[in-house]
Structures are given as structure tokens and as C-alpha cells.
Design an enzyme around this catalytic site. Sequence first.
Site, mmCIF file in Angstrom:
data_model
loop_
_atom_site.group_PDB
_atom_site.id
_atom_site.type_symbol
_atom_site.label_atom_id
_atom_site.label_comp_id
_atom_site.label_asym_id
_atom_site.label_seq_id
_atom_site.Cartn_x
_atom_site.Cartn_y
_atom_site.Cartn_z
ATOM 1 N N TYR A 1 0.463 -1.092 0.438
ATOM 2 C CA TYR A 1 0.421 0.711 0.161
ATOM 3 C C TYR A 1 0.710 1.044 0.183
ATOM 4 C CZ TYR A 1 -3.707 -3.553 0.324
ATOM 5 O OH TYR A 1 -4.599 -4.046 0.433
ATOM 6 N N GLU B 1 10.934 -4.973 -5.430
ATOM 7 C CA GLU B 1 9.842 -5.583 -4.710
ATOM 8 C C GLU B 1 10.423 -7.308 -4.896
ATOM 9 O OE1 GLU B 1 6.913 -6.100 -3.103
ATOM 10 O OE2 GLU B 1 7.760 -7.960 -2.807
ATOM 11 N N GLY C 1 0.680 -7.326 0.876
ATOM 12 C CA GLY C 1 -0.109 -7.266 1.325
ATOM 13 C C GLY C 1 -1.490 -7.536 0.580
ATOM 14 N N ASN D 1 -4.907 -10.485 0.933
ATOM 15 C CA ASN D 1 -5.878 -10.028 2.189
ATOM 16 C C ASN D 1 -6.841 -9.976 1.711
ATOM 17 O OD1 ASN D 1 -6.333 -8.032 0.533
ATOM 18 N ND2 ASN D 1 -4.962 -6.354 1.583
ATOM 19 N N GLY D 2 -7.867 -10.153 2.613
ATOM 20 C CA GLY D 2 -9.326 -10.211 2.715
ATOM 21 C C GLY D 2 -9.859 -9.096 2.185
ATOM 22 N N VAL E 1 15.471 -5.862 -1.846
ATOM 23 C CA VAL E 1 16.983 -5.185 -1.307
ATOM 24 C C VAL E 1 17.537 -5.091 0.403
ATOM 25 C CG1 VAL E 1 17.228 -2.478 0.179
ATOM 26 C CG2 VAL E 1 15.724 -3.059 -2.160
ATOM 27 N N GLU F 1 -14.257 -9.220 12.983
ATOM 28 C CA GLU F 1 -14.596 -9.440 11.286
ATOM 29 C C GLU F 1 -14.901 -11.361 11.838
ATOM 30 O OE1 GLU F 1 -11.402 -11.380 8.886
ATOM 31 O OE2 GLU F 1 -11.277 -9.660 9.011
ATOM 32 N N HIS G 1 -1.677 -8.593 10.812
ATOM 33 C CA HIS G 1 -2.006 -6.310 10.677
ATOM 34 C C HIS G 1 -0.145 -6.274 11.486
ATOM 35 C CE1 HIS G 1 -6.253 -6.807 10.443
ATOM 36 N NE2 HIS G 1 -6.681 -7.266 9.655
ATOM 37 N N ASN H 1 -9.262 -3.119 10.406
ATOM 38 C CA ASN H 1 -8.584 -3.512 9.410
ATOM 39 C C ASN H 1 -7.290 -2.736 8.544
ATOM 40 O OD1 ASN H 1 -10.954 -5.140 9.634
ATOM 41 N ND2 ASN H 1 -10.273 -6.498 8.794
#
Length: 500
Positions: free
Chosen positions: A15, A35, A109, A113-114, A244, A355, A440, A478
Site C-alpha cells: 500500500y 519488490e 498484502g 488479504n481479505g 533490498v 470480523e 496486521h 483492518n
Amino acid sequence: DDGDHVPALVIGSGYGGAVAALRLTQAGIATAVVEMGMAWTTAGADGKVFCDMLDPDHRSYWLRTRTDQPVGYFLGIDANKSISRYTGVLDSEKFAGIRVYQGRGVGGGSLVNGGMAVVPQRDYFAQILPSVDVTSMYDTYFPRANAALGVNAIDTAWFETAACYRYARVSRDQAKASGYRTTFLNNVYDFGYMRQEQAGTVTRSALASEVIYGNNFGKRSLDKTYLAAAAATGRLTISAQHVVTAVAPASPAGYTVTMNQIDTAGRTVAVKTVRADRVFFAAGSVGTSKLLVAMRAQGQLPNLPAAVGQGWGNNGNVMVARAQHLWNTTGALESGMPAMGIDNWSDPAGPVFAEIAPFPAGTELWISLYLAITKNPNRAQFAYDVTTGSVGLSWQTAQNQPAVTAAKRLFDTINRAQATVYRSDLFGVNKVWGDDFTYHPLGGCVLDQATDNYGRLPGYPGLYVVDGSLIPGSTGVNPFVTITALAERNLEKILTTDVS
Ligand code: FAD
């Protein structure tokens, strides 16, 4: 490539990294994203890019020879299986007292993720990040993040009739009957697509037990949103399968970034060094904290503040399951994307936001599963170990007791009111609480403590932190919308004041 000089380099493509990539390239700055995981674009022998939860193969886990499922047992028997070692999409990174699940690949993620896209409660956000102007977050940056992420709301009338959400309705009705409030959760999974899955007119993904090892359809992951928009500027390059390993000041200016190019077995096939005018740390809470703590200890970035590596938390995560009565079926078909939560956050005696999670086994199991987010005040630190040359995390499993206590209070009440019991066979033998892992990870490089109020690392102009490590261990919901919105706020400031 080795020896290149780039204006901006972003470490990681989750993100924080995706927001940095889009806003930098839109501002006219050529940006290189590095990445460690794969670009998940090529289908395997079965015609699919990702495997599902029922039959995980080499694509499921990051460099493991055995799966390490969050719900790792069934009837007390280890439900994991052998797989071949491969740079799979989900990492279960083991520290002394906790396993930390993280996405690996272009999109971070967002691949695993959900998809739950939840804006934190305003007063709680103001508590956790007191140096941030709350009005601009809620008027500008949260809406900006939601729009760019492609967040959508479920059609609540459809929810009431859809077979794939029977499990959520059963949990909701029992929570309500026990005195608790529930709330619908927005998602980045396309609910329009899911409706067609339920109707049988498209290839199933969320309804085919796909989640945590990737979704082949329906999910608006970052490679389809922020990173696609950044690529469309023509100023983005992404180097996948590059890890990296070091960042250090270059002379006369900028930074040298050292990386290992790896193959799908995780072996280094090339070592490269690149010079960058600006470096954005977006390797996630764990990745960024580990890298910065190592650079400080090894003397490459010796002046990083003591707060780097501090203030890590697990967002109060704890999992638990309840056994339903035989007449109260949860359904053989369960959507992998959660759509509802039990909201007891305003209870001062033990805030819980739980959740209602799927157990998409493809068969009726009478199980109600929950991921509870609690207000666990415990925090941990990252520290460099000179003997092994690696970075450890001090978190102990016992530090999760406040989370268990808060969740137990809520689910004991529901069990009492509904005359149901806990499942004690899913997280180990006779173990009710899934208290030794988290989805998380947050903190380690907290905003306005380890960095300035916009993620700049003090003493090193041109070094920025933009990911979940800025958030001090808890968001109460979340976390990815919070991470995205904070990155939007910080990038706007950095672009107007530092880069012009
Ligand atoms: P990440 O998204 O973790 O991105 C970091 C990236 O950096 C990764 O791609 C990683 O491979 C890369 N990287 C790390 N180190 C290096 C290095 N040294 N060199 C190069 N690259 C590196 N949150 C929600 O809000 N809603 C949900 O429904 C939800 N469900 C989840 C379900 C699962 C199974 C998991 C694991 C997480 C879930 N989360 C959810 C959490 C959410 O995905 C994370 O909070 C979020 O991805 C963190 O964003 P980030 O930018 O901090 O880092």
C-alpha cells in the site's frame, strides 16, 4: 540495472509503496519500485495464477517446504502439507513469540488479504496519531484512498439472500440476539463480480475458496489500481524478485541501494547496486523496520533515531471459532471475502471489533470463525543480533493476553446466550485461541517519533518511510485503508515541499 542512477526508488510494492509510485510518477518523477516477491501475472500448469485454500501448492508460501496455515489444525490434527520450496505469495515470518503473515509479490498484502476496506473510528485515529490533522484525513485523504483503491459496498438486500453469506448471517443474528451491534464492511473485491459468481455466470474466485494465497478474479489488488495507474504514466519501472539488503549515503549526494536478484528457489543470481536521489521505505512494518534497524547497527545509517525499531504491535489480533448447533448450518459455500463485523469497540471494558471470517472448506462444518481486533496496549521492539546478523522482534506470546481477555469476554457472552461452545481443535490440540500469529503488523518506525510528522527520516534528507510501520501498533480496524490514506497525506506534503 546495476550501476543505474534513479531519481526515486521505492522499496516494496504494498500500500505505502503503491501510493508513492503513483504520486511520484504523476508528478513527473521517474520511479523505480524494487519488490522481493514475484510479479503474479503468469498462469501455472493448471491455467491459474494463484492456488486456492483447499489445495495449496508451491505458489502458496514464501520459501517453505510445508504449508503454515493460520488455522493449522482440524479435530486437533495438523492440517498442513508438504510443498516444494518456491517464492510463493504468502509469507509466514516466524519470530520468537509470533508468526507474522505478509504478502510477497507486486502488490504486497493486497494480493493475499481479505480486501476489507475499513476507515477507523475518528476519535480512535486522533488518539493513535495525535500529530495528524484529523479533519483533513477524514475530508480528503480517506476519501482519496477509498476512491483510488476501488472500494465498494455490498448490496445489503443481496447479502440477505446470498448462500455464500449464510455463515455471516448466522453469526450476525447470534451477535444481535446476545446484545451486540454488527456492521457491514466495505471491500475492494468487486461485489458485482461476486454476485455473478453466486449466480453461476462467471468463473468463481471468492466463491471458490480463494483468499490468503491470492484471488484469480474479482479482487482489485494494487497491481490493478494504484500500480496500474502509475505504470500508465510511462515513468514507472518495477523490478520483481529483487531483495533490498542495504541503503547507505552516497557521495556526493543521494543513496546507494544494494539488492539481491533471486530466482524462484530464493537463491541469489545477481547482486546489484543502484544510486537513488530519494528512497521510500515501503517494505511493510516488518520489512522496513528490519532494514532500518540493521542499517543503524551496521553503521550504514548510524544516526537513525533510537525510536527506529520501537512501537511495534499486532493490532490486537486474536482468532477464535465457535461450534454451531447441528440445526444452525453455516453453509457449504462461503465467500472468502468477509462482509460483516461485530462492533463492540465503544465498550470501555474491552473494545473488540470482530470480523466474521469465512471457513471456506467447501463442505458444511458448523463453524463460526472470527478475527478479533482488540485494543491490546502491549508493544515490542526490533533488535539487531550481531551473532546471527539478523533482526529479531521481542514480542512474546504472553503479550497477547489482553487481546484474549477482551475477545473472551465478548464470545463468552455470545456462547452463554446461544448455548454454544468454542472449537478447541483448530489452533492446536485443546487450544481455543489463535493468539500466536497476526495478519496486521503495525509500527516499528512510528510517525512523529522515528520520523518527522510526514515520514521523513531525521538526519537523512531524501529518506522516507511510507508504509504500515508509521502506525503505532493499532488502528482498531483492518489497517490497509489507514496505511493508504496516511501515505496519500505524506506524499502530498513531500511532493509540494521537498520535490519541486
Ligand atoms: P505490505 O503490503 O506488506 O508491502 C510490503 C512489500 O514490500 C511486500 O510486497 C514485500 O514483499 C516487500 N518487501 C519487504 N521487504 C523487502 C525488501 N527487503 N526488498 C524488496 N521488497 C521487500 N488488511 C485490511 O485492511 N483488510 C483485510 O481484509 C486484510 N486481510 C488480510 C489478510 C491476510 C492473510 C494478511 C496477511 C493481511 C491482511 N490485511 C488486511 C493486512 C494488510 O494486507 C496489510 O496491513 C498491508 O498489506 C500492509 O501494507 P504495507 O504497505 O505496510 O506493506
